[in-house]
Motif scaffolding. Structure first.
Motif, PDB file in Angstrom:
ATOM      1  N   TYR A 235      62.635  20.261  53.307  1.00  0.00           N
ATOM      2  CA  TYR A 235      61.484  20.152  52.411  1.00  0.00           C
ATOM      3  C   TYR A 235      60.979  21.557  52.095  1.00  0.00           C
ATOM      4  CZ  TYR A 235      61.288  15.217  53.791  1.00  0.00           C
ATOM      5  OH  TYR A 235      61.599  13.904  54.026  1.00  0.00           O
ATOM      6  N   PHE A 237      58.027  24.093  50.414  1.00  0.00           N
ATOM      7  CA  PHE A 237      56.584  24.117  50.220  1.00  0.00           C
ATOM      8  C   PHE A 237      56.150  25.473  49.674  1.00  0.00           C
ATOM      9  CE2 PHE A 237      57.539  21.333  53.773  1.00  0.00           C
ATOM     10  CZ  PHE A 237      56.776  20.211  53.519  1.00  0.00           C
ATOM     11  N   ASN A 238      54.985  25.466  49.009  1.00  0.00           N
ATOM     12  CA  ASN A 238      54.311  26.745  48.816  1.00  0.00           C
ATOM     13  C   ASN A 238      53.543  27.049  50.103  1.00  0.00           C
ATOM     14  OD1 ASN A 238      52.015  25.128  48.754  1.00  0.00           O
ATOM     15  ND2 ASN A 238      51.648  25.383  46.572  1.00  0.00           N
ATOM     16  N   ASN A 241      50.628  24.388  51.008  1.00  0.00           N
ATOM     17  CA  ASN A 241      51.065  23.075  51.460  1.00  0.00           C
ATOM     18  C   ASN A 241      51.807  23.143  52.792  1.00  0.00           C
ATOM     19  OD1 ASN A 241      49.881  21.643  49.423  1.00  0.00           O
ATOM     20  ND2 ASN A 241      51.771  20.994  48.432  1.00  0.00           N
ATOM     21  N   TYR A 242      52.489  24.260  53.040  1.00  0.00           N
ATOM     22  CA  TYR A 242      53.153  24.419  54.342  1.00  0.00           C
ATOM     23  C   TYR A 242      52.123  24.428  55.463  1.00  0.00           C
ATOM     24  CZ  TYR A 242      56.000  26.389  58.110  1.00  0.00           C
ATOM     25  OH  TYR A 242      56.643  26.593  59.309  1.00  0.00           O
ATOM     26  N   MET A 245      50.612  21.035  55.890  1.00  0.00           N
ATOM     27  CA  MET A 245      51.538  20.137  56.577  1.00  0.00           C
ATOM     28  C   MET A 245      51.540  20.410  58.082  1.00  0.00           C
ATOM     29  SD  MET A 245      53.605  17.594  56.352  1.00  0.00           S
ATOM     30  CE  MET A 245      53.984  17.426  54.611  1.00  0.00           C
ATOM     31  N   TRP A 276      59.323  28.841  52.077  1.00  0.00           N
ATOM     32  CA  TRP A 276      58.765  27.997  53.132  1.00  0.00           C
ATOM     33  C   TRP A 276      59.518  26.669  53.176  1.00  0.00           C
ATOM     34  CZ3 TRP A 276      55.106  29.803  56.457  1.00  0.00           C
ATOM     35  CH2 TRP A 276      54.448  30.981  56.086  1.00  0.00           C
ATOM     36  N   GLN A 347      55.361  13.181  49.022  1.00  0.00           N
ATOM     37  CA  GLN A 347      55.935  13.491  47.711  1.00  0.00           C
ATOM     38  C   GLN A 347      56.074  12.248  46.832  1.00  0.00           C
ATOM     39  OE1 GLN A 347      59.998  14.800  48.139  1.00  0.00           O
ATOM     40  NE2 GLN A 347      60.347  13.443  49.856  1.00  0.00           N
ATOM     41  N   PRO A 374      49.193  24.350  43.361  1.00  0.00           N
ATOM     42  CA  PRO A 374      50.599  24.720  43.117  1.00  0.00           C
ATOM     43  C   PRO A 374      50.805  25.143  41.667  1.00  0.00           C
ATOM     44  CG  PRO A 374      50.444  22.637  44.311  1.00  0.00           C
ATOM     45  CD  PRO A 374      49.060  22.971  43.874  1.00  0.00           C
ATOM     46  N   ASN A 380      53.694  18.949  41.546  1.00  0.00           N
ATOM     47  CA  ASN A 380      53.289  19.007  42.946  1.00  0.00           C
ATOM     48  C   ASN A 380      51.775  19.124  43.001  1.00  0.00           C
ATOM     49  OD1 ASN A 380      55.741  18.980  44.644  1.00  0.00           O
ATOM     50  ND2 ASN A 380      56.280  20.781  43.434  1.00  0.00           N
ATOM     51  N   LEU A 383      48.178  19.304  49.041  1.00  0.00           N
ATOM     52  CA  LEU A 383      48.051  18.308  50.098  1.00  0.00           C
ATOM     53  C   LEU A 383      46.676  18.402  50.765  1.00  0.00           C
ATOM     54  CD1 LEU A 383      49.635  16.133  51.705  1.00  0.00           C
ATOM     55  CD2 LEU A 383      50.366  17.972  53.246  1.00  0.00           C
TER      56      LEU A 383
END
Length: 539
Positions: A235, A237-238, A241-242, A245, A276, A347, A374, A380, A383
Protein backbone atom coordinates in the motif's frame (compact mmCIF):
# COMPACT_ATOMS: atom_id res chain seq x y z
CA UNK A 1 -17.38 -80.63 30.65
CA UNK A 2 -17.67 -77.65 28.38
CA UNK A 3 -20.11 -76.02 30.79
CA UNK A 4 -17.73 -76.53 33.72
CA UNK A 5 -14.88 -74.96 31.70
CA UNK A 6 -17.13 -72.05 30.81
CA UNK A 7 -18.05 -71.52 34.44
CA UNK A 8 -14.42 -71.71 35.47
CA UNK A 9 -13.44 -69.16 32.80
CA UNK A 10 -16.25 -66.81 33.88
CA UNK A 11 -15.10 -67.01 37.49
CA UNK A 12 -11.56 -66.32 36.41
CA UNK A 13 -12.69 -63.32 34.36
CA UNK A 14 -14.77 -61.95 37.23
CA UNK A 15 -11.81 -62.41 39.60
CA UNK A 16 -9.52 -60.70 37.08
CA UNK A 17 -11.89 -57.72 36.69
CA UNK A 18 -12.30 -57.52 40.46
CA UNK A 19 -8.52 -57.47 40.98
CA UNK A 20 -8.12 -54.73 38.35
CA UNK A 21 -10.90 -52.69 40.00
CA UNK A 22 -9.28 -53.10 43.43
CA UNK A 23 -5.89 -52.05 42.09
CA UNK A 24 -7.44 -48.96 40.49
CA UNK A 25 -9.25 -48.16 43.74
CA UNK A 26 -6.02 -48.49 45.76
CA UNK A 27 -4.17 -46.36 43.19
CA UNK A 28 -6.78 -43.56 43.40
CA UNK A 29 -6.70 -43.75 47.19
CA UNK A 30 -2.89 -43.45 47.25
CA UNK A 31 -3.06 -40.63 44.71
CA UNK A 32 -5.56 -38.67 46.87
CA UNK A 33 -3.43 -39.31 49.96
CA UNK A 34 -0.31 -38.05 48.15
CA UNK A 35 -2.15 -34.96 46.88
CA UNK A 36 -3.38 -34.10 50.39
CA UNK A 37 0.11 -34.47 51.86
CA UNK A 38 1.59 -32.35 49.03
CA UNK A 39 -0.94 -29.57 49.60
CA UNK A 40 -0.15 -29.55 53.32
CA UNK A 41 3.57 -29.26 52.66
CA UNK A 42 3.28 -26.90 49.68
CA UNK A 43 0.04 -24.96 49.97
CA UNK A 44 -1.20 -23.36 46.75
CA UNK A 45 -1.04 -19.61 46.40
CA UNK A 46 -4.41 -17.99 46.49
CA UNK A 47 -5.35 -16.56 43.13
CA UNK A 48 -8.41 -14.39 42.70
CA UNK A 49 -11.30 -15.53 40.55
CA UNK A 50 -11.45 -13.13 37.58
CA UNK A 51 -14.13 -12.26 35.05
CA UNK A 52 -13.50 -11.22 31.45
CA UNK A 53 -14.96 -11.43 27.94
CA UNK A 54 -12.98 -13.54 25.48
CA UNK A 55 -13.28 -14.55 21.84
CA UNK A 56 -14.63 -18.10 21.61
CA UNK A 57 -12.54 -18.65 18.46
CA UNK A 58 -9.38 -17.96 20.46
CA UNK A 59 -10.49 -20.38 23.20
CA UNK A 60 -11.04 -22.97 20.47
CA UNK A 61 -7.55 -22.52 19.01
CA UNK A 62 -6.05 -22.51 22.50
CA UNK A 63 -6.98 -26.21 22.73
CA UNK A 64 -4.84 -26.94 19.64
CA UNK A 65 -1.16 -27.52 20.49
CA UNK A 66 1.74 -29.71 19.39
CA UNK A 67 -0.04 -32.75 20.81
CA UNK A 68 -3.10 -32.06 18.66
CA UNK A 69 -6.60 -30.78 19.41
CA UNK A 70 -7.78 -31.73 22.90
CA UNK A 71 -11.49 -30.83 22.80
CA UNK A 72 -13.18 -32.86 20.09
CA UNK A 73 -16.19 -33.02 22.42
CA UNK A 74 -16.95 -29.46 21.21
CA UNK A 75 -17.06 -30.76 17.63
CA UNK A 76 -19.49 -33.54 18.58
CA UNK A 77 -21.74 -30.99 20.27
CA UNK A 78 -21.56 -28.76 17.20
CA UNK A 79 -22.56 -31.71 14.99
CA UNK A 80 -25.52 -32.38 17.31
CA UNK A 81 -26.63 -28.74 16.97
CA UNK A 82 -26.36 -28.99 13.19
CA UNK A 83 -28.38 -32.22 13.32
CA UNK A 84 -31.05 -30.36 15.34
CA UNK A 85 -31.27 -27.76 12.55
CA UNK A 86 -31.33 -30.41 9.81
CA UNK A 87 -27.77 -29.87 8.52
CA UNK A 88 -26.76 -33.52 9.05
CA UNK A 89 -28.42 -36.78 10.14
CA UNK A 90 -25.81 -38.24 12.49
CA UNK A 91 -24.87 -35.57 15.05
CA UNK A 92 -27.22 -36.81 17.76
CA UNK A 93 -25.99 -40.39 17.32
CA UNK A 94 -22.42 -39.25 18.01
CA UNK A 95 -23.55 -37.07 20.92
CA UNK A 96 -25.51 -39.86 22.59
CA UNK A 97 -22.60 -42.27 22.21
CA UNK A 98 -20.14 -39.75 23.66
CA UNK A 99 -22.39 -38.85 26.58
CA UNK A 100 -23.04 -42.51 27.30
CA UNK A 101 -19.30 -43.14 27.48
CA UNK A 102 -18.76 -40.02 29.62
CA UNK A 103 -21.85 -40.05 31.84
CA UNK A 104 -23.27 -43.57 31.70
CA UNK A 105 -27.00 -43.52 32.40
CA UNK A 106 -27.06 -39.71 32.63
CA UNK A 107 -26.73 -39.21 28.88
CA UNK A 108 -30.51 -39.14 28.31
CA UNK A 109 -31.05 -36.21 30.67
CA UNK A 110 -27.96 -34.51 29.19
CA UNK A 111 -29.58 -34.63 25.75
CA UNK A 112 -32.82 -33.15 27.09
CA UNK A 113 -30.93 -30.32 28.78
CA UNK A 114 -28.94 -29.68 25.61
CA UNK A 115 -32.11 -29.38 23.51
CA UNK A 116 -33.52 -26.90 26.02
CA UNK A 117 -30.28 -24.91 25.82
CA UNK A 118 -30.43 -24.88 22.00
CA UNK A 119 -34.02 -23.58 22.13
CA UNK A 120 -33.14 -20.95 24.72
CA UNK A 121 -30.16 -19.72 22.66
CA UNK A 122 -32.32 -19.54 19.54
CA UNK A 123 -34.99 -17.51 21.36
CA UNK A 124 -32.91 -15.26 23.63
CA UNK A 125 -29.38 -15.36 22.25
CA UNK A 126 -26.30 -15.74 24.42
CA UNK A 127 -26.78 -15.01 28.12
CA UNK A 128 -23.69 -12.96 29.04
CA UNK A 129 -24.39 -13.67 32.73
CA UNK A 130 -23.78 -17.37 32.12
CA UNK A 131 -20.01 -17.55 32.40
CA UNK A 132 -17.87 -20.20 30.78
CA UNK A 133 -15.22 -21.56 33.14
CA UNK A 134 -11.60 -21.39 31.98
CA UNK A 135 -8.26 -21.46 33.75
CA UNK A 136 -5.54 -18.82 33.87
CA UNK A 137 -3.97 -20.37 30.76
CA UNK A 138 -7.25 -19.91 28.86
CA UNK A 139 -8.09 -23.62 28.68
CA UNK A 140 -11.71 -24.70 28.88
CA UNK A 141 -13.11 -26.55 31.89
CA UNK A 142 -16.87 -26.16 31.78
CA UNK A 143 -19.11 -24.70 29.06
CA UNK A 144 -18.44 -26.75 25.92
CA UNK A 145 -22.16 -26.83 25.04
CA UNK A 146 -22.26 -23.02 25.10
CA UNK A 147 -18.97 -22.86 23.19
CA UNK A 148 -20.48 -25.04 20.44
CA UNK A 149 -23.62 -22.87 20.30
CA UNK A 150 -21.53 -19.68 20.09
CA UNK A 151 -19.56 -21.18 17.20
CA UNK A 152 -22.73 -22.30 15.42
CA UNK A 153 -24.41 -18.88 15.74
CA UNK A 154 -21.15 -17.00 15.04
CA UNK A 155 -21.58 -15.03 18.27
CA UNK A 156 -17.96 -15.02 19.26
CA UNK A 157 -17.79 -12.90 22.45
CA UNK A 158 -18.39 -14.99 25.58
CA UNK A 159 -18.26 -14.11 29.27
CA UNK A 160 -15.71 -16.15 31.18
CA UNK A 161 -14.76 -16.85 34.76
CA UNK A 162 -11.06 -17.54 35.29
CA UNK A 163 -9.88 -19.82 38.07
CA UNK A 164 -6.37 -20.92 38.96
CA UNK A 165 -6.71 -24.57 40.04
CA UNK A 166 -7.96 -26.82 37.29
CA UNK A 167 -8.63 -30.48 36.49
CA UNK A 168 -7.10 -31.94 33.36
CA UNK A 169 -9.82 -32.23 30.69
CA UNK A 170 -8.72 -34.08 27.56
CA UNK A 171 -11.02 -35.14 24.77
CA UNK A 172 -8.37 -35.60 22.15
CA UNK A 173 -8.87 -38.03 19.28
CA UNK A 174 -7.34 -40.85 21.34
CA UNK A 175 -10.27 -40.66 23.76
CA UNK A 176 -12.68 -41.42 20.92
CA UNK A 177 -10.50 -44.27 19.63
CA UNK A 178 -10.28 -45.82 23.08
CA UNK A 179 -14.03 -45.47 23.60
CA UNK A 180 -14.94 -47.56 20.58
CA UNK A 181 -15.91 -44.88 18.08
CA UNK A 182 -15.72 -46.31 14.58
CA UNK A 183 -13.25 -45.16 11.94
CA UNK A 184 -16.08 -43.55 9.97
CA UNK A 185 -17.36 -41.72 13.06
CA UNK A 186 -13.91 -40.40 13.92
CA UNK A 187 -13.39 -39.37 10.29
CA UNK A 188 -16.62 -37.32 10.40
CA UNK A 189 -15.54 -35.64 13.64
CA UNK A 190 -12.07 -34.80 12.31
CA UNK A 191 -13.49 -33.54 9.00
CA UNK A 192 -15.83 -31.15 10.83
CA UNK A 193 -12.93 -29.98 13.01
CA UNK A 194 -10.83 -29.06 9.96
CA UNK A 195 -13.75 -27.31 8.30
CA UNK A 196 -14.56 -25.32 11.45
CA UNK A 197 -10.92 -24.35 11.86
CA UNK A 198 -10.88 -22.91 8.35
CA UNK A 199 -14.20 -21.13 8.91
CA UNK A 200 -13.17 -19.29 12.07
CA UNK A 201 -9.44 -18.79 11.57
CA UNK A 202 -8.46 -15.12 11.56
CA UNK A 203 -5.24 -14.31 9.66
CA UNK A 204 -2.67 -12.43 11.71
CA UNK A 205 -1.81 -9.19 9.93
CA UNK A 206 1.90 -8.49 9.87
CA UNK A 207 2.50 -4.83 8.96
CA UNK A 208 5.97 -4.26 7.54
CA UNK A 209 6.83 -0.59 8.02
CA UNK A 210 8.39 1.65 5.35
CA UNK A 211 11.93 1.74 6.89
CA UNK A 212 12.47 -1.91 5.85
CA UNK A 213 10.93 -1.53 2.37
CA UNK A 214 14.27 -2.48 0.69
CA UNK A 215 14.07 -5.84 2.50
CA UNK A 216 10.40 -6.66 1.93
CA UNK A 217 10.95 -9.65 -0.36
CA UNK A 218 13.68 -11.03 1.87
CA UNK A 219 11.47 -10.71 4.96
CA UNK A 220 8.68 -12.62 3.20
CA UNK A 221 11.06 -15.54 2.61
CA UNK A 222 12.12 -15.49 6.26
CA UNK A 223 8.50 -15.46 7.39
CA UNK A 224 7.81 -18.53 5.26
CA UNK A 225 10.44 -20.39 7.29
CA UNK A 226 8.60 -19.88 10.58
CA UNK A 227 4.89 -19.81 9.64
CA UNK A 228 2.39 -20.06 6.79
CA UNK A 229 2.24 -16.91 4.66
CA UNK A 230 -1.25 -16.65 3.22
CA UNK A 231 -0.84 -13.49 1.08
CA UNK A 232 0.75 -10.06 0.99
CA UNK A 233 0.08 -6.68 -0.62
CA UNK A 234 1.77 -3.28 -0.81
CA UNK A 235 0.00 0.00 0.00
CA UNK A 236 1.37 3.42 -0.99
CA UNK A 237 0.71 6.54 1.10
CA UNK A 238 1.57 10.19 1.27
CA UNK A 239 3.30 11.24 4.49
CA UNK A 240 0.09 12.34 6.22
CA UNK A 241 -1.91 9.17 5.50
CA UNK A 242 1.06 6.98 6.44
CA UNK A 243 1.29 8.59 9.88
CA UNK A 244 -2.50 8.43 10.26
CA UNK A 245 -2.45 4.74 9.37
CA UNK A 246 0.30 4.06 11.93
CA UNK A 247 -1.67 5.86 14.63
CA UNK A 248 -4.84 3.93 13.85
CA UNK A 249 -3.09 0.56 13.74
CA UNK A 250 -1.82 1.19 17.25
CA UNK A 251 -5.16 2.71 18.37
CA UNK A 252 -6.50 -0.66 19.57
CA UNK A 253 -3.27 -1.55 21.36
CA UNK A 254 -2.52 -0.42 24.91
CA UNK A 255 0.63 1.48 23.93
CA UNK A 256 1.08 5.05 25.19
CA UNK A 257 0.52 7.80 22.62
CA UNK A 258 3.97 9.33 23.12
CA UNK A 259 5.55 6.02 22.11
CA UNK A 260 3.48 5.94 18.93
CA UNK A 261 4.66 9.43 18.01
CA UNK A 262 8.23 8.41 18.80
CA UNK A 263 7.94 5.44 16.45
CA UNK A 264 6.62 7.70 13.69
CA UNK A 265 9.45 10.16 14.28
CA UNK A 266 12.07 7.41 13.90
CA UNK A 267 10.32 5.94 10.86
CA UNK A 268 10.70 9.32 9.16
CA UNK A 269 14.41 9.35 10.03
CA UNK A 270 14.84 6.00 8.28
CA UNK A 271 13.08 6.98 5.03
CA UNK A 272 15.33 8.23 2.25
CA UNK A 273 12.56 9.63 0.00
CA UNK A 274 8.79 10.15 -0.08
CA UNK A 275 8.14 6.53 -1.02
CA UNK A 276 5.88 5.59 1.90
CA UNK A 277 5.02 1.94 1.30
CA UNK A 278 3.55 -0.52 3.79
CA UNK A 279 3.58 -4.23 2.99
CA UNK A 280 0.70 -6.08 4.66
CA UNK A 281 1.37 -9.80 5.12
CA UNK A 282 -1.36 -12.20 6.25
CA UNK A 283 -0.18 -15.15 8.33
CA UNK A 284 -2.12 -18.33 9.14
CA UNK A 285 -1.30 -19.66 12.60
CA UNK A 286 -2.89 -22.96 13.63
CA UNK A 287 -1.36 -22.70 17.09
CA UNK A 288 -1.34 -19.02 18.16
CA UNK A 289 -0.63 -19.99 21.83
CA UNK A 290 -2.46 -17.17 23.59
CA UNK A 291 -1.57 -15.76 26.97
CA UNK A 292 -3.21 -13.07 29.07
CA UNK A 293 -1.73 -9.58 29.27
CA UNK A 294 -1.61 -8.66 32.94
CA UNK A 295 -2.38 -5.00 32.24
CA UNK A 296 -5.66 -5.62 30.37
CA UNK A 297 -6.45 -9.34 30.74
CA UNK A 298 -6.78 -9.38 26.94
CA UNK A 299 -5.14 -12.08 24.88
CA UNK A 300 -1.73 -11.95 23.22
CA UNK A 301 -0.38 -14.56 20.83
CA UNK A 302 2.97 -15.94 22.02
CA UNK A 303 3.59 -17.24 18.50
CA UNK A 304 3.32 -13.67 17.17
CA UNK A 305 5.69 -12.43 19.86
CA UNK A 306 8.24 -14.96 18.64
CA UNK A 307 7.78 -14.00 14.97
CA UNK A 308 8.16 -10.28 15.70
CA UNK A 309 11.28 -10.89 17.78
CA UNK A 310 12.88 -12.96 15.00
CA UNK A 311 12.21 -10.38 12.26
CA UNK A 312 13.29 -7.42 14.41
CA UNK A 313 16.52 -9.11 15.46
CA UNK A 314 17.31 -9.81 11.79
CA UNK A 315 16.91 -6.20 10.63
CA UNK A 316 17.31 -3.76 13.50
CA UNK A 317 21.06 -3.42 12.88
CA UNK A 318 20.39 -2.59 9.22
CA UNK A 319 18.56 0.66 10.08
CA UNK A 320 20.71 3.71 10.89
CA UNK A 321 18.20 5.13 13.41
CA UNK A 322 16.49 2.11 14.90
CA UNK A 323 13.73 2.48 17.46
CA UNK A 324 11.70 -0.41 18.84
CA UNK A 325 8.85 -1.60 16.63
CA UNK A 326 9.59 0.43 13.49
CA UNK A 327 10.23 -2.78 11.53
CA UNK A 328 7.02 -4.77 11.88
CA UNK A 329 3.81 -5.00 13.83
CA UNK A 330 1.37 -7.90 14.32
CA UNK A 331 -1.96 -7.64 16.12
CA UNK A 332 -2.02 -9.34 19.52
CA UNK A 333 -5.27 -11.23 19.01
CA UNK A 334 -8.16 -11.92 16.65
CA UNK A 335 -9.92 -8.62 17.36
CA UNK A 336 -6.85 -6.48 16.66
CA UNK A 337 -6.05 -8.33 13.45
CA UNK A 338 -9.61 -8.06 12.17
CA UNK A 339 -9.50 -4.34 13.01
CA UNK A 340 -6.23 -3.82 11.09
CA UNK A 341 -7.50 -5.83 8.12
CA UNK A 342 -10.64 -3.65 7.94
CA UNK A 343 -8.55 -0.52 8.39
CA UNK A 344 -6.61 -1.22 5.19
CA UNK A 345 -9.91 -1.37 3.31
CA UNK A 346 -10.24 2.41 3.69
CA UNK A 347 -9.48 2.72 -0.04
CA UNK A 348 -12.89 1.22 -0.84
CA UNK A 349 -14.47 4.43 0.42
CA UNK A 350 -14.78 6.12 -2.98
CA UNK A 351 -14.93 9.86 -2.26
CA UNK A 352 -14.97 10.74 -5.97
CA UNK A 353 -18.07 8.59 -6.44
CA UNK A 354 -19.85 10.43 -3.62
CA UNK A 355 -19.00 13.78 -5.16
CA UNK A 356 -20.42 12.55 -8.47
CA UNK A 357 -23.65 11.61 -6.66
CA UNK A 358 -24.20 15.24 -5.58
CA UNK A 359 -22.84 16.90 -8.73
CA UNK A 360 -26.21 18.22 -9.92
CA UNK A 361 -26.94 20.08 -6.68
CA UNK A 362 -25.86 23.47 -5.33
CA UNK A 363 -22.82 22.88 -3.14
CA UNK A 364 -19.15 23.72 -2.67
CA UNK A 365 -16.32 21.93 -0.90
CA UNK A 366 -14.49 24.34 1.31
CA UNK A 367 -11.14 24.20 3.13
CA UNK A 368 -9.72 21.77 0.58
CA UNK A 369 -6.43 23.69 0.47
CA UNK A 370 -4.98 22.36 3.73
CA UNK A 371 -1.55 20.82 4.46
CA UNK A 372 -2.84 17.27 4.87
CA UNK A 373 -4.94 17.11 1.66
CA UNK A 374 -3.59 14.56 -0.88
CA UNK A 375 -2.51 16.17 -4.15
CA UNK A 376 -4.80 13.79 -6.09
CA UNK A 377 -7.93 14.48 -4.03
CA UNK A 378 -10.67 13.27 -4.43
CA UNK A 379 -9.09 10.10 -5.83
CA UNK A 380 -7.47 9.82 -2.42
CA UNK A 381 -8.66 11.46 0.77
CA UNK A 382 -7.07 12.38 4.12
CA UNK A 383 -7.62 9.45 6.46
CA UNK A 384 -9.34 10.44 9.72
CA UNK A 385 -10.28 13.93 8.50
CA UNK A 386 -13.46 15.42 7.02
CA UNK A 387 -14.98 16.94 3.91
CA UNK A 388 -16.67 20.31 4.49
CA UNK A 389 -19.71 20.73 2.25
CA UNK A 390 -21.71 23.96 2.12
CA UNK A 391 -24.95 23.78 0.16
CA UNK A 392 -28.27 25.50 -0.39
CA UNK A 393 -31.08 24.88 2.08
CA UNK A 394 -33.27 23.52 -0.70
CA UNK A 395 -30.70 20.81 -1.52
CA UNK A 396 -29.53 20.09 2.03
CA UNK A 397 -31.65 17.02 2.82
CA UNK A 398 -31.22 15.52 -0.66
CA UNK A 399 -27.43 15.86 -0.52
CA UNK A 400 -27.33 14.19 2.91
CA UNK A 401 -29.50 11.32 1.63
CA UNK A 402 -27.36 10.87 -1.50
CA UNK A 403 -24.18 10.63 0.59
CA UNK A 404 -25.66 8.03 2.94
CA UNK A 405 -27.05 5.96 0.04
CA UNK A 406 -23.70 6.06 -1.78
CA UNK A 407 -21.83 4.97 1.36
CA UNK A 408 -24.14 2.02 1.95
CA UNK A 409 -23.78 0.93 -1.68
CA UNK A 410 -20.01 0.54 -1.22
CA UNK A 411 -20.38 -2.39 1.24
CA UNK A 412 -17.76 -0.93 3.55
CA UNK A 413 -16.65 -2.81 6.69
CA UNK A 414 -17.45 0.35 8.65
CA UNK A 415 -20.40 1.83 10.49
CA UNK A 416 -22.11 4.93 9.06
CA UNK A 417 -23.42 7.27 11.75
CA UNK A 418 -25.47 10.40 11.08
CA UNK A 419 -25.30 13.16 13.71
CA UNK A 420 -27.81 16.00 13.58
CA UNK A 421 -26.09 19.16 14.77
CA UNK A 422 -29.02 21.37 13.81
CA UNK A 423 -31.79 21.57 11.20
CA UNK A 424 -29.28 22.51 8.50
CA UNK A 425 -26.13 20.91 9.81
CA UNK A 426 -25.35 17.16 9.74
CA UNK A 427 -22.21 15.13 10.19
CA UNK A 428 -22.05 11.75 8.48
CA UNK A 429 -19.28 9.76 10.15
CA UNK A 430 -17.67 6.64 8.68
CA UNK A 431 -16.18 4.77 11.65
CA UNK A 432 -14.42 1.55 12.53
CA UNK A 433 -15.24 0.60 16.12
CA UNK A 434 -15.52 4.27 17.07
CA UNK A 435 -12.35 5.31 15.21
CA UNK A 436 -12.97 7.89 12.48
CA UNK A 437 -12.18 6.86 8.91
CA UNK A 438 -13.74 9.90 7.23
CA UNK A 439 -16.46 12.44 7.91
CA UNK A 440 -18.83 14.44 5.70
CA UNK A 441 -19.72 17.75 7.37
CA UNK A 442 -22.73 19.19 5.51
CA UNK A 443 -24.14 22.64 6.37
CA UNK A 444 -26.50 25.21 4.90
CA UNK A 445 -25.85 27.66 7.71
CA UNK A 446 -22.57 29.23 8.78
CA UNK A 447 -21.47 31.43 11.63
CA UNK A 448 -21.21 34.24 9.10
CA UNK A 449 -23.83 36.82 10.19
CA UNK A 450 -25.07 37.54 6.69
CA UNK A 451 -27.86 35.50 5.09
CA UNK A 452 -26.80 36.50 1.58
CA UNK A 453 -23.32 35.01 1.80
CA UNK A 454 -24.12 31.35 1.00
CA UNK A 455 -26.48 32.06 -1.96
CA UNK A 456 -23.96 34.47 -3.51
CA UNK A 457 -21.05 32.10 -2.86
CA UNK A 458 -22.90 29.26 -4.61
CA UNK A 459 -23.56 31.46 -7.64
CA UNK A 460 -19.86 32.34 -7.91
CA UNK A 461 -18.53 28.81 -7.34
CA UNK A 462 -15.86 27.42 -9.66
CA UNK A 463 -14.99 23.92 -10.83
CA UNK A 464 -11.88 22.13 -9.52
CA UNK A 465 -11.19 18.72 -11.10
CA UNK A 466 -14.58 17.01 -10.56
CA UNK A 467 -15.95 19.09 -7.68
CA UNK A 468 -17.03 22.68 -6.97
CA UNK A 469 -15.30 25.05 -4.60
CA UNK A 470 -15.77 28.75 -3.64
CA UNK A 471 -13.85 31.46 -5.39
CA UNK A 472 -10.82 32.56 -3.40
CA UNK A 473 -12.48 35.71 -2.02
CA UNK A 474 -15.35 33.65 -0.53
CA UNK A 475 -12.96 31.00 0.77
CA UNK A 476 -11.09 33.76 2.63
CA UNK A 477 -14.31 34.87 4.32
CA UNK A 478 -15.03 31.30 5.47
CA UNK A 479 -11.48 30.88 6.78
CA UNK A 480 -11.58 34.23 8.56
CA UNK A 481 -14.68 33.25 10.51
CA UNK A 482 -12.99 29.93 11.38
CA UNK A 483 -10.22 31.96 13.02
CA UNK A 484 -12.73 34.31 14.69
CA UNK A 485 -14.27 31.26 16.39
CA UNK A 486 -10.98 29.49 17.09
CA UNK A 487 -7.81 31.53 17.07
CA UNK A 488 -5.67 28.40 17.59
CA UNK A 489 -6.07 27.05 14.04
CA UNK A 490 -2.62 27.82 12.69
CA UNK A 491 -3.09 26.54 9.14
CA UNK A 492 -6.12 28.82 8.64
CA UNK A 493 -4.13 31.81 9.93
CA UNK A 494 -1.23 30.96 7.63
CA UNK A 495 -3.61 30.56 4.70
CA UNK A 496 -5.15 33.99 5.37
CA UNK A 497 -1.76 35.66 5.72
CA UNK A 498 -0.64 34.14 2.43
CA UNK A 499 -3.68 35.62 0.69
CA UNK A 500 -4.20 38.97 2.46
CA UNK A 501 -3.79 40.79 -0.83
CA UNK A 502 -6.81 38.96 -2.27
CA UNK A 503 -9.21 40.41 0.29
CA UNK A 504 -11.35 42.91 -1.63
CA UNK A 505 -14.16 45.27 -0.77
CA UNK A 506 -16.75 42.70 -1.84
CA UNK A 507 -15.38 40.16 0.65
CA UNK A 508 -15.24 42.68 3.47
CA UNK A 509 -18.95 43.43 3.06
CA UNK A 510 -19.67 40.13 4.81
CA UNK A 511 -17.46 40.83 7.85
CA UNK A 512 -18.88 41.87 11.19
CA UNK A 513 -16.92 44.01 13.64
CA UNK A 514 -15.11 41.08 15.25
CA UNK A 515 -14.08 39.65 11.89
CA UNK A 516 -12.84 43.04 10.74
CA UNK A 517 -10.74 43.34 13.91
CA UNK A 518 -9.15 39.94 13.28
CA UNK A 519 -8.43 40.86 9.67
CA UNK A 520 -6.84 44.12 10.80
CA UNK A 521 -4.70 42.23 13.29
CA UNK A 522 -3.60 39.76 10.63
CA UNK A 523 -2.47 42.61 8.42
CA UNK A 524 -0.52 44.15 11.27
CA UNK A 525 1.18 40.90 12.34
CA UNK A 526 4.08 39.53 10.39
CA UNK A 527 3.55 35.93 11.49
CA UNK A 528 0.29 35.83 13.44
CA UNK A 529 1.94 35.04 16.79
CA UNK A 530 -0.27 37.48 18.68
CA UNK A 531 -3.30 35.54 17.45
CA UNK A 532 -1.82 32.19 18.35
CA UNK A 533 -0.97 33.08 21.91
CA UNK A 534 2.31 31.15 21.89
CA UNK A 535 0.83 27.82 20.76
CA UNK A 536 -1.48 26.58 18.07
CA UNK A 537 -3.29 23.57 16.81
CA UNK A 538 -2.33 22.25 13.44
CA UNK A 539 -5.78 20.96 12.53
Amino acid sequence: MADRVSVTENKANVLKITNITMRRFRFRKIKRWYKNIHQLLFPLKEFPVMHHVYDVRELFFQENDNQGFSRYDIIVRLLAIENYYGENDFGWVLYRKMQNKRKGEEWETAEERFVELIKSYEKNGYDDKSEILINYDLHLWNGSHRIALALFHKSYSVSCQLQAEWPNVDYGINWFIENDFSVNEITEIKFRFERLKNEIQVPFVCTLWAPVAPFYDEIIERLKLVCEVDSYRDYMFNTFNYTQMARKIYAVDDIEKWKIEKKIEYMKQNIQDDNWVIRVVKLNLNQPRFRRKDSTQNTLSVECEDIKRIIRNCYKDKLPNYFHDIICHIGDNFYQNEFIDKLFQYQFLNVAEIIDAISSYEYVLTKTDVPYMPSDFPKNYPLGKDMDIICSKSDFNTICEKIVISLHSMSLPYSINVIDKSKYHKMIRVELDGHLIYQFDIASELLIPNADFIPQMLKRRVGEQNYYKPILEDELVIRLYEVVNNKQKRHHIEYLQNHLAEFDAKSEEFLNTEAQDVLKLLRECANGESLLGGGAQTN
